[in-house]
Design a protein around this motif. Structure first.
Motif, mmCIF file in Angstrom:
data_model
loop_
_atom_site.group_PDB
_atom_site.id
_atom_site.type_symbol
_atom_site.label_atom_id
_atom_site.label_comp_id
_atom_site.label_asym_id
_atom_site.label_seq_id
_atom_site.Cartn_x
_atom_site.Cartn_y
_atom_site.Cartn_z
ATOM 1 N N THR A 78 14.902 -1.537 -4.330
ATOM 2 C CA THR A 78 15.195 -0.833 -3.083
ATOM 3 C C THR A 78 16.612 -1.153 -2.608
ATOM 4 N N PRO A 89 15.684 4.538 -0.375
ATOM 5 C CA PRO A 89 14.601 3.890 0.366
ATOM 6 C C PRO A 89 14.730 2.375 0.378
ATOM 7 N N SER A 93 8.066 3.232 -1.962
ATOM 8 C CA SER A 93 7.667 4.598 -1.613
ATOM 9 C C SER A 93 6.279 4.936 -2.130
ATOM 10 N N GLU A 95 5.401 6.454 -4.676
ATOM 11 C CA GLU A 95 5.282 7.738 -5.370
ATOM 12 C C GLU A 95 5.133 7.547 -6.875
ATOM 13 N N THR A 147 9.630 2.686 -6.443
ATOM 14 C CA THR A 147 8.179 2.786 -6.359
ATOM 15 C C THR A 147 7.502 1.711 -7.204
#
Length: 379
Positions: A78, A89, A93, A95, A147
């Motif tokens: 990150t 981000p 996340s 995702e 992620t």
């Protein structure tokens, strides 16, 4: 003596044939995420006509790989709370596979102060401890850097690798100069997202663009112009005289972000030779033709650089020092979508006053060529 031919001994070679793994089908070494702050300085240089990509993390740089229980299969990366050092981000996340995503990174040009954001593209790949669901330990999906999501196939992955690079098409957006940036990234645990370590990339990128070096005339949008000598007839005091001054807005761009130590100007008069004419004199000629003194008006050239006026002589090399410390001006060169910074050097055309009766009435014209030479040693 008789020789007897003996039957040779038979040699039996037994081969055990095993399926070979592809060269890339190797388990990564056990890797523990680097603790603390890891600083990676990177210097990069290229010609803007042929930009070169810049690799920060080469493909499949292993961030962590250990037995499944350590949770390195969910490692992720990150950005920090300083957007200028990477905008992406700042937390997991969650995702799933989504391919390659850019981090927006701000670059700062050292000489001009110009700033520009370009994308640093990265992605994650998950690694198995055993080849449970793959042929080569590597899952086929690409995940965004930020992620912790995984695709479990019987068991969770055991490691994570990252790729991080600036593509040639992206870094080629930087104009000539020396650009600097810092990218700060946190590597986070897949078990709760705690920060395990920080990676700091210190980027120093030198861009050259010699093909764009130019004597630029901002008011004319290029390197060619028609110049009015601004001649005026003065009747008082008598006798009537003609003369004047005209200033041409001129800016010198060296294709190096104005970091050259010096530039050389050479002025060439395109008209015929005039016996006895002083080296500092240039001429325009009556449109009606003729080569007599009354068919010619002489003018002089002066260039203003670093607060000092310099006279130009025909075909002489005039050295302008201190380009790398002179005042800068942004200009948009033809064919470019962003400004570069050049050194303002206004050019003054001085026509000394002469008796009007000694010159023919009408229009005068001439050709002047200015040549700029770059230093042989580049910064």
């Amino acid at each position: 003596m008789r020789w007897r031919l003996q039957r040779p001994h038979a040699i039996v070679l037994a081969l055990a044939l095993l399926p070979a793994l592809p060269a890339h089908a190797q388990r990564p070494p056990v890797t523990i995420p680097a603790p603390g702050i890891t600083v990676t300085p990177l210097r990069h240089a290229f010609d803007r006509a042929a930009p070169l990509p810049l690799s920060l993390w080469p493909p499949r740089t292993v961030l962590g790989f250990q037995e499944v229980a350590y949770g390195h299969g969910g490692l992720h990366v990150t950005c920090t709370d300083t957007p200028a050092r990477g905008r992406c981000p700042r937390s997991d996340s969650g995702e799933g596979p989504g391919g390659r995503r850019p981090i927006q990174l701000e670059f700062h040009e050292q000489r001009s102060g110009q700033r520009r954001e370009i994308g640093v593209v990265g992605w994650l790949e998950r690694v198995e401890w055993e080849r449970t669901c793959s042929e080569d330990f590597w899952e086929k999906s690409e995940y965004p850097l930020w992620t912790s999501a995984v695709r479990e196939c019987h068991i969770a992955p055991a490691g994570t690798a990252a790729t991080l690079q600036v593509e040639a098409s992206e870094i080629g957006a930087l104009v000539a100069g020396r650009w600097q940036a810092e990218l700060h990234l946190d590597v986070r645990s897949g078990l709760g997202g705690a920060v395990l370590g920080r990676h700091v990339f210190v980027l120093d990128v030198t861009v050259t663009d010699p093909g764009r070096a130019a004597i630029h005339l901002p008011e004319h949008g290029g390197s060619a112009a028609q110049m009015d000598l601004q001649l005026h007839l003065r009747t008082q005091p008598p006798p009537a005289s003609v003369g004047g001054e005209g200033v041409l807005d001129m800016c010198l761009y060296d294709g190096m972000g104005s970091s050259s130590s010096a530039l050389v100007l050479i002025a060439r008069d395109g008209g015929p030779e005039v016996p006895g004419r002083a080296p500092q004199q240039f001429s325009v000629w009556h449109q009606g033709g003729g080569r007599a003194p009354h068919d010619r008006l002489d003018y002089q050239l002066q260039v203003l650089h670093a607060g000092r006026t310099r006279a130009l002589a025909r075909d002489a090399h005039t050295v302008l020092d201190g380009i790398d410390s002179a005042e800068l001006r942004p200009v948009l060169l033809p064919g470019m979508d962003q400004p570069v910074h050049c050194v303002p050097t206004p050019l003054t055309f001085v026509t000394p006053r002469v008796p009007a009766a000694e010159k023919r009435d009408g229009r005068y014209q001439g050709d002047l060529t200015l040549e700029m030479r770059l230093p042989t040693r580049r910064p």
